[in-house]
Scaffold this motif. Structure first.
Motif, PDB file in Angstrom:
ATOM      1  N   GLU A   1       0.834  -1.212   0.000  1.00 36.99           N
ATOM      2  CA  GLU A   1       0.000   0.000   0.000  1.00 36.99           C
ATOM      3  C   GLU A   1       0.867   1.260   0.000  1.00 36.99           C
ATOM      4  OE1 GLU A   1      -4.119  -1.114   2.362  1.00 36.99           O
ATOM      5  OE2 GLU A   1      -2.250  -1.075   3.498  1.00 36.99           O
ATOM      6  N   ALA A   2       1.943   1.203   0.771  1.00 33.30           N
ATOM      7  CA  ALA A   2       2.846   2.359   0.847  1.00 33.30           C
ATOM      8  C   ALA A   2       3.452   2.646  -0.533  1.00 33.30           C
ATOM      9  CB  ALA A   2       3.946   2.095   1.871  1.00 33.30           C
ATOM     10  N   LEU A   3       3.898   1.590  -1.205  1.00 39.68           N
ATOM     11  CA  LEU A   3       4.515   1.772  -2.529  1.00 39.68           C
ATOM     12  C   LEU A   3       3.492   2.262  -3.559  1.00 39.68           C
ATOM     13  CD1 LEU A   3       6.920  -1.293  -2.703  1.00 39.68           C
ATOM     14  CD2 LEU A   3       7.578   1.118  -2.674  1.00 39.68           C
ATOM     15  N   LYS A   4       2.243   1.820  -3.386  1.00 40.44           N
ATOM     16  CA  LYS A   4       1.201   2.253  -4.324  1.00 40.44           C
ATOM     17  C   LYS A   4       1.019   3.768  -4.310  1.00 40.44           C
ATOM     18  CE  LYS A   4      -1.761  -1.766  -4.860  1.00 40.44           C
ATOM     19  NZ  LYS A   4      -3.040  -2.405  -4.513  1.00 40.44           N
ATOM     20  N   THR A   5       1.252   4.395  -3.153  1.00 40.21           N
ATOM     21  CA  THR A   5       1.024   5.843  -3.051  1.00 40.21           C
ATOM     22  C   THR A   5       1.963   6.651  -3.938  1.00 40.21           C
ATOM     23  OG1 THR A   5       2.532   6.179  -1.176  1.00 40.21           O
ATOM     24  CG2 THR A   5       0.237   5.635  -0.644  1.00 40.21           C
ATOM     25  N   ILE A   6       3.034   6.016  -4.431  1.00 41.51           N
ATOM     26  CA  ILE A   6       3.965   6.755  -5.296  1.00 41.51           C
ATOM     27  C   ILE A   6       4.111   6.085  -6.670  1.00 41.51           C
ATOM     28  CG2 ILE A   6       5.271   7.922  -3.478  1.00 41.51           C
ATOM     29  CD1 ILE A   6       7.368   5.658  -3.707  1.00 41.51           C
ATOM     30  N   THR A   7       3.222   5.108  -6.944  1.00 42.24           N
ATOM     31  CA  THR A   7       3.317   4.422  -8.244  1.00 42.24           C
ATOM     32  C   THR A   7       1.942   4.331  -8.918  1.00 42.24           C
ATOM     33  OG1 THR A   7       3.197   2.306  -7.086  1.00 42.24           O
ATOM     34  CG2 THR A   7       5.400   3.105  -7.682  1.00 42.24           C
ATOM     35  N   ILE A   8       1.229   3.255  -8.636  1.00 50.73           N
ATOM     36  CA  ILE A   8      -0.015   3.009  -9.383  1.00 50.73           C
ATOM     37  C   ILE A   8      -1.118   4.010  -9.021  1.00 50.73           C
ATOM     38  CG2 ILE A   8      -0.950   1.247  -7.815  1.00 50.73           C
ATOM     39  CD1 ILE A   8      -1.103   1.098 -11.677  1.00 50.73           C
ATOM     40  N   ASN A   9      -1.164   4.433  -7.757  1.00 51.15           N
ATOM     41  CA  ASN A   9      -2.206   5.409  -7.398  1.00 51.15           C
ATOM     42  C   ASN A   9      -2.048   6.742  -8.132  1.00 51.15           C
ATOM     43  OD1 ASN A   9      -3.198   3.421  -5.784  1.00 51.15           O
ATOM     44  ND2 ASN A   9      -2.963   4.493  -3.844  1.00 51.15           N
ATOM     45  N   PRO A  10      -0.848   7.342  -8.127  1.00 54.04           N
ATOM     46  CA  PRO A  10      -0.709   8.563  -8.948  1.00 54.04           C
ATOM     47  C   PRO A  10      -0.899   8.283 -10.440  1.00 54.04           C
ATOM     48  CG  PRO A  10       1.394   7.975  -7.909  1.00 54.04           C
ATOM     49  CD  PRO A  10       0.342   7.129  -7.279  1.00 54.04           C
ATOM     50  N   ALA A  11      -0.535   7.091 -10.896  1.00 51.59           N
ATOM     51  CA  ALA A  11      -0.735   6.764 -12.312  1.00 51.59           C
ATOM     52  C   ALA A  11      -2.218   6.804 -12.655  1.00 51.59           C
ATOM     53  CB  ALA A  11      -0.142   5.398 -12.639  1.00 51.59           C
TER      54      ALA A  11
END
Lengths: 441, 437
Positions: free
Chosen positions: A365-375
């Motif tokens: 979830e933490a990594l998603k905040t700077i990868t797939i979520n902004p994408a």
């Protein structure tokens, strides 16, 4: 003779065609690259230990454990290293030549950040050195309705138009609260409208109404034009107004609203107004009190584009809590951790890690905040934000887990092309060694 | 009738509560942290160790200690024990909300202000203090800013009902900004104006004159105190405040960034025989050998800042490592109020860029204690030192690590803050089904 001639023409057509074909191919093609045996954090498809990635023409062609590099391809050995998708910063003001605020008026959606991309801003290189490959440079927050956004890939050294991601979400920056109220800046001409959050609401509403009238005028004109009888003189088109056109595009949902906001009340005001006019609030930028109204934000489907832990720099940031990401995520809001800074963009992975400390997001979830979520927020998740076949070959390679404070970026790749390589970078240590060499000579 | 009963009842309840509290506090004679992985910093880690706290001090530390009767036992199985962390420059307690001037007491007007004392204006009840200490920071240097001589800093523990109760050492140092060329910046420090070389030179001359005047003042008073003859010299509060630095009783912290300024600061301190601590030193890596040979410790400015436009991308990150290799004692600072809680990640980032992990940890524990002359009181876990102790579930330099217990001056503090309270409150907000009006 005629036969020969046609053959000749066919030949020329063929040559021309193949020439254009090759040109087209050249233009779309990134590099070929093979990343070998690293720990791959795909984000959407779990973790692959000892995995490899094959990039062909800039796109991820294959990901897996048993890949073999094609002959002659450039190979990057990632043994003992971590590979993640290039980091995406959902809020930045880099690479726009400091032309951040068109603050001559409260409403300026006619200006466009895409027109002022400064491709040689040193901030681009430094962001690359922190694993960031894509950012959203935004208009500032001095006006209630600011300018058009841009989404760029950090292709350091390429001309501005090659940096622009054209198939991304297109949006207009809005701003609420202290900044458009200008409560923290001296105003040379004394107080100006709007001076309150109430005034800000009116500016938005008033602008939307103007846009509706403008749309109506054009509709009437189109109607008249299409139902023209023979011999009738065609009507004059209404005067084009680029500002109202942009506002109309917001109401038609061709453009999203990227809205700077801090306090819970102003966030709700924006959602309510947007709902009423049928506009889409794509994201709340900063969204410091988002945790207080998480359900409402989730209901509208707005992304919370937040700071990890900034607070107390102004009154509206005094209730900002680092647990914001945790509550928002728990309540179903997609969260991105952004930098809003040429400095923090160099270590967004550290800020993402803080979401684990405060409220216990998982590593993924933490990594998603700077990868797939902004994408997703930027409408580029078909290309970026995870390591999947078919997506752009945008990667960051770390010497350790990216969420560890002890890790640093070794290499940053965009569309298969290496844009940062620590081996080749002039680090402080290397600069000292070079100076020493020079002295010797 | 009803009212009378309830008043009686409340009275009884109060009495009981007081009694319970009394018995409880009497019962706890100290704390025993057991089954702990202890990192004393100044000696080797102790696995399965015991640490005893009595009053405000560390009573004992070791492997096979007997836990005295009446001690509250804290089972630290799976936890790590470290000394409370130290920020070597902040304005915690002087600033509450950055943009609200009424809440900011960091910058006094004037150019030579050794008489401006941080300890006077530290707000012990700042909301920022609990937010900071739950992240493991137990002690901070609070320093005023602005002007050529900014004022006196105070080293404070983050506990106490009054500034006096918080203060560990004051004045800790006199803070000087080495005169420099200032280029026009969009977001400079408050009150910062661009200035050229000529202005900087003039300022340096004025600074030296000020120091000379202080020297003369000290001489006059020393001469008078010898035999108390003649008339009593006039008291000057400003020069009086500067005197301890020139007598070598307290150090001067001189901020200098460029190589030229760093060398100038060292020369200045040498010339006036002042005990020097450098601060800032963003170009320290370029003259690390020189600083190392002079034996001057360095308080780095926040690692979370950008290097100059033409400097290597990692210049600020790698600074600590290069200075350390040249034998310089490097400590970290946030130069902030709201960001003090991120201090450990500065040390961690320096380590990512080459500083050995142990040195990084020392830069926020024992080294600051040493440079401010309180190494016998804080900065490591040793018998007799003040019990500033954190128990964590991992490496305190890692972002994801949580503080599980916190002691400052031997007091076990609740792990709560404005932020944690808001978190708990809004987590409990009932979920909405629809908008109602």
């Amino acid at each position: 003779m005629g036969k020969n001639k046609s053959k000749y023409i066919l030949f020329i057509v063929f040559i021309l065609f193949s020439f254009f074909w090759v040109r087209a191919e050249e233009k779309s093609a990134g590099d070929n690259l093979f990343i070998s045996k690293g720990t791959i954090l795909t984000i959407t498809k779990g973790k692959i230990e000892g995995g490899s990635i094959l990039i062909k023409n800039g796109k991820i062609f294959a990901v897996g454990k048993d890949l073999k590099p094609p002959e002659g391809i450039k190979i990057i050995d990632a043994t003992g290293k971590y590979v993640m998708p290039g980091i995406i910063d959902s809020h930045s003001h880099m690479a726009i030549d400091r032309g951040i605020n068109e603050s001559t008026s409260q409403v300026t959606p006619q200006v466009n950040i895409q027109d002022v991309i400064k491709h040689d801003d040193i901030a681009i290189y430094r962001a690359l050195a922190g694993g960031t490959t894509c950012v959203q440079p935004l208009h500032g927050s001095a006006n209630v309705i600011g300018g058009h956004n841009a989404v760029i890939k950090l292709k350091w050294g390429k001309p501005p138009e090659e940096l622009l991601v054209k198939d991304s979400m297109q949006g207009i920056k809005f701003a609420l609260g202290e900044n458009p109220k200008k409560s923290n800046f001296p105003m040379p001409r004394g107080p100006e409208f709007p001076n309150t959050r109430m005034g800000i609401e009116f500016v938005i509403r008033d602008s939307f109404n103007h846009a509706l009238e403008y749309m109506k005028k054009w509709d009437e004109y189109q109607k008249k034009k299409s139902s023209l009888k023979k011999g009738e003189i065609p009507p004059l088109p209404p005067k084009r107004d680029l500002k109202l056109e942009a506002l109309a595009d917001i109401l038609k949902r061709n453009l999203g609203i990227v809205c700077h906001g801090y306090r819970a009340d102003e966030l709700l005001m924006m959602l309510k107004t947007a709902d009423e006019y049928g506009a889409k609030v794509v994201s709340f930028e900063h969204c410091l009190e988002g945790y207080k109204v998480a359900d409402e934000i989730a209901k509208h489907g707005t992304v919370a584009s937040i700071f990890a832990d900034n607070w107390a720099y102004k009154i509206e940031a005094f209730d900002a809590i680092p647990f914001n990401a945790a509550i928002l995520t728990e309540r179903g809001v997609a969260v991105t951790v952004n930098s809003d800074s040429d400095e923090r963009v160099r270590r967004l992975y550290q800020d993402a890690a803080k979401t684990m400390k405060y409220g216990g997001l998982s590593e993924e979830e933490a990594l998603k905040t700077i990868t797939i979520n902004p994408a997703k927020m930027l409408g580029i998740d078909h290309r970026c934000g995870s390591i999947e076949v078919g997506k752009d070959g945008d990667l960051a390679i770390f010497n350790g887990h990216p969420l560890s404070v002890y890790s640093k970026v070794l290499m940053t790749i965009i569309e298969g092309e290496v844009y940062f390589d620590i081996e080749k970078a002039i680090t402080a240590e290397k600069a000292l060694a070079m100076a020493k060499e020079k002295e010797k000579k | 009738m009803k009212g009378k009963i309830s008043i009686k009842f409340i009275g009884l309840l109060c009495f009981l509560l007081i009694l319970i509290n009394y018995v409880y506090s009497e019962g706890n004679k100290g704390y025993a942290i057991v089954n702990a992985y202890i990192f004393p910093v100044t000696s080797a880690p102790i696995e399965n160790g015991i640490l005893l706290i009595k009053d405000d001090k560390i009573e004992a530390i070791g492997k096979d200690l007997e836990v005295p009767e009446g001690y509250e036992i804290i089972n630290a199985k799976g936890l790590y024990v470290y000394p409370g962390l130290i920020d070597s420059s902040s304005f915690l307690g002087l600033s509450e909300i950055g943009s609200v001037r009424a809440t900011v007491d960091t910058f006094e007007i004037g150019n030579f202000k050794p008489h401006i004392k941080a300890e006077v204006a530290i707000n012990p009840h700042s909301e920022l203090i609990p937010v900071t200490r739950v992240n493991g920071i137990a002690t901070v240097l609070v320093s005023p800013r602005g002007g050529t001589i900014a004022g006196q800093s105070a080293l404070v523990n983050l506990i106490g009902w009054t500034p006096e109760e918080m203060v560990l050492k004051s004045p800790a140092a006199i803070h000087i900004s080495y005169p420099r060329v200032i280029e026009r910046r969009r977001f400079g420090a408050p009150g910062e104006k661009p200035q050229d070389e000529a202005v900087a030179q003039k300022q340096l001359k004025e600074l030296k004159e000020f120091l000379d005047r202080t020297k003369r003042y000290i001489e006059i008073w020393e001469a008078y105190n010898k035999d108390k003859k003649g008339s009593i010299p006039e008291k000057d509060l400003i020069l009086e405040a500067m005197a301890p630095a020139l007598k070598g009783e307290i150090p001067v912290v001189i901020s200098a960034d460029k190589v030229k300024e760093i060398k100038g600061a060292i020369e200045l301190a040498d010339g006036y025989k002042m005990k020097l601590i450098l601060s800032g030193a963003s170009e320290g890596w370029k003259c690390a050998k020189f600083i190392g040979e002079k034996g001057v410790p360095v308080i780095l400015s926040s690692l979370f800042s950008l290097p100059g436009e033409k400097e290597p991308y990692d210049a600020i990150y790698a600074n600590a490592s290069i200075l350390n290799k040249a034998g310089v004692k490097v400590v970290f600072s946030t130069e902030s109020a709201s960001d003090v809680r991120n201090l450990p990640y500065q040390a961690g980032t320096a380590s990512a860029y080459g500083l050995p992990k142990e040195e990084a940890l020392k830069g926020i524990t024992i080294y600051p204690a040493e440079i401010f002359g309180v190494q016998d009181k804080i900065g490591s876990l040793e018998k007799g030192k003040i019990a500033n102790i954190i128990l964590t579930d991992g490496d305190p330099l890692e972002m994801r690590t949580q503080t599980k217990h916190l002691f400052i001056k031997g007091q076990k503090l609740p792990l709560t803050s404005k932020h944690i309270e808001l978190y708990e409150k809004f987590r409990k907000r009932p979920s909405i089904k629809f908008f109602s009006r």
